[in-house]
Design an enzyme around this catalytic site. Structure first.
Site, mmCIF file in Angstrom:
data_model
loop_
_atom_site.group_PDB
_atom_site.id
_atom_site.type_symbol
_atom_site.label_atom_id
_atom_site.label_comp_id
_atom_site.label_asym_id
_atom_site.label_seq_id
_atom_site.Cartn_x
_atom_site.Cartn_y
_atom_site.Cartn_z
ATOM 1 N N TRP A 1 7.333 -9.127 7.867
ATOM 2 C CA TRP A 1 7.462 -10.202 6.872
ATOM 3 C C TRP A 1 6.367 -11.260 7.020
ATOM 4 O O TRP A 1 6.233 -12.136 6.173
ATOM 5 C CB TRP A 1 8.823 -10.880 6.997
ATOM 6 N N HIS B 1 -1.307 -7.091 16.272
ATOM 7 C CA HIS B 1 -1.614 -7.076 14.833
ATOM 8 C C HIS B 1 -3.008 -7.681 14.619
ATOM 9 O O HIS B 1 -3.402 -8.614 15.318
ATOM 10 C CB HIS B 1 -0.557 -7.875 14.064
ATOM 11 N N GLU C 1 -4.099 -9.684 12.523
ATOM 12 C CA GLU C 1 -4.114 -11.131 12.262
ATOM 13 C C GLU C 1 -4.021 -11.913 13.570
ATOM 14 O O GLU C 1 -4.604 -12.992 13.701
ATOM 15 C CB GLU C 1 -2.974 -11.489 11.290
ATOM 16 N N GLU D 1 -3.770 0.273 11.219
ATOM 17 C CA GLU D 1 -3.908 -0.638 10.081
ATOM 18 C C GLU D 1 -5.375 -1.026 9.922
ATOM 19 O O GLU D 1 -5.854 -1.933 10.614
ATOM 20 C CB GLU D 1 -3.081 -1.907 10.313
ATOM 21 N N SER E 1 -1.618 -2.273 2.549
ATOM 22 C CA SER E 1 -1.375 -2.144 1.104
ATOM 23 C C SER E 1 -0.552 -0.904 0.744
ATOM 24 O O SER E 1 -0.809 -0.268 -0.278
ATOM 25 C CB SER E 1 -2.701 -2.174 0.328
ATOM 26 N N GLY F 1 3.586 -4.804 4.819
ATOM 27 C CA GLY F 1 3.525 -6.264 4.710
ATOM 28 C C GLY F 1 4.140 -6.714 3.398
ATOM 29 O O GLY F 1 5.359 -6.740 3.234
ATOM 30 N N GLY F 2 3.294 -7.032 2.427
ATOM 31 C CA GLY F 2 3.738 -7.615 1.157
ATOM 32 C C GLY F 2 4.924 -6.906 0.511
ATOM 33 O O GLY F 2 5.888 -7.563 0.083
HETATM 34 P P1 13P Z 1 0.135 -5.370 3.491
HETATM 35 O O1 13P Z 1 1.146 -4.268 3.313
HETATM 36 O O2 13P Z 1 0.532 -6.639 2.818
HETATM 37 O O3 13P Z 1 -1.250 -4.925 3.187
HETATM 38 O O4 13P Z 1 0.148 -5.730 5.070
HETATM 39 C C1 13P Z 1 0.044 -4.725 5.994
HETATM 40 C C2 13P Z 1 0.308 -5.288 7.342
HETATM 41 O O5 13P Z 1 -0.470 -6.046 7.868
HETATM 42 C C3 13P Z 1 1.559 -4.897 8.007
HETATM 43 O O6 13P Z 1 1.553 -5.295 9.343
#
Ligand code: 13P
Length: 248
Positions: free
Chosen positions: A10, A95, A97, A167, A211, A232-233
């Site tokens: 999330w 991750h 990020e 990822e 994505s 993610g989204g």
């Molecule tokens: P999205 O599905 O929003 O591209 O994000 C992927 C993600 O970083 C899951 O950890």
């Protein structure tokens, strides 16, 4: 036989009301046609309320990050034993990020992984290359280095018992998805590296993230080394998330 898995990350989204509505929506849509192990990873502050709601379901709970230390003077951190204590079974480590925005090194990711395993959690280890790295043709070098750092820390057997999420950074939140063939190639590489390092690679669940949407999930999950997704989204909407779970 690897059970497929779909995990929802999330990220920094939600509120207590919103998190409740999302968990309610997921629970309401569960049925026997979903073969995947479903996991949700809400922000720390919504873990406990989510745990209570998930009590009588098979949906697993995970955190998005963990401190490498168990306890002590580390203001603002949350440790693996604490996550275990509030009912988490999984935790995302490494991750992209966290690596890029919070400067987490390969070595720190390895220590976080170890701390999670020691507390009885299953790490979901994220690896992946940036667009520049892909364009330079060094995807395998980068992913191999990220993987090796954790193998060096805990050994290949431990890594192979975790979940690994490939990822590609250029596919996260961008709407650009790796093609099933591009993703499969990296997944096969990860499995081969784990095997060569002595891990039980055939048992390791390898997720793709970046994505993933209901429209592209089935094609990705149909590849032989893709065992599900880290979403993610699309995990913020119960209907989309469940549609992806059904695609496994
Ligand atoms: P999205 O599905 O929003 O591209 O994000 C992927 C993600 O970083 C899951 O950890």
């Amino acid at each position: 036989m690897r059970q497929p898995m779909v995990a929802g990350n999330w990220k920094l989204n939600g509120s207590s009301q919103g998190a409740k509505a999302l968990v309610d929506g997921i629970l309401a849509g569960l049925d026997d046609t979903i073969p995947a192990q479903i996991v949700i990873c809400p922000p720390f502050v919504y873990l406990q309320q989510s745990r209570e709601m998930l009590q009588s379901s098979d949906v697993g709970l995970g955190a998005q990050n963990v401190c490498a230390e168990d306890k002590g003077a580390f203001t603002g951190e949350v440790s693996a034993p604490m996550l275990h204590d509030v009912g988490c079974h999984y935790v995302i480590v490494g991750h992209s990020e966290r690596r890029s925005l919070y400067y987490e090194t390969d070595e720190l990711v390895g220590r976080k992984f170890e701390s999670a395993v020691n507390a009885g959690l299953v790490p979901i280890l994220c690896v992946g290359e940036s667009l520049t790295e892909r364009e330079k043709g060094i995807t395998e070098t980068v992913v191999g280095r990220q993987l090796k750092a954790v193998i060096d820390q805990v050994g290949a057997i431990q890594v192979s018992q975790a979940v690994i999420a490939y990822e590609p950074v250029w596919a996260i939140g961008t709407g650009l998805t790796a093609s099933p063939e591009q993703a499969q190639a990296v997944h096969a590489y990860i499995r081969k590296e784990l095997h060569m390092a002595g891990g039980a690679a055939d048992e390791t669940r390898l997720l793709y993230g970046g994505s993933v949407k209901p429209e592209n999930a089935a094609d990705l999950f149909a590849m032989p080394d893709i065992d599900g997704g880290l979403i993610g989204g699309a995990s913020l909407d119960a209907e989309s998330f469940l549609a992806i779970c059904r695609a496994t």
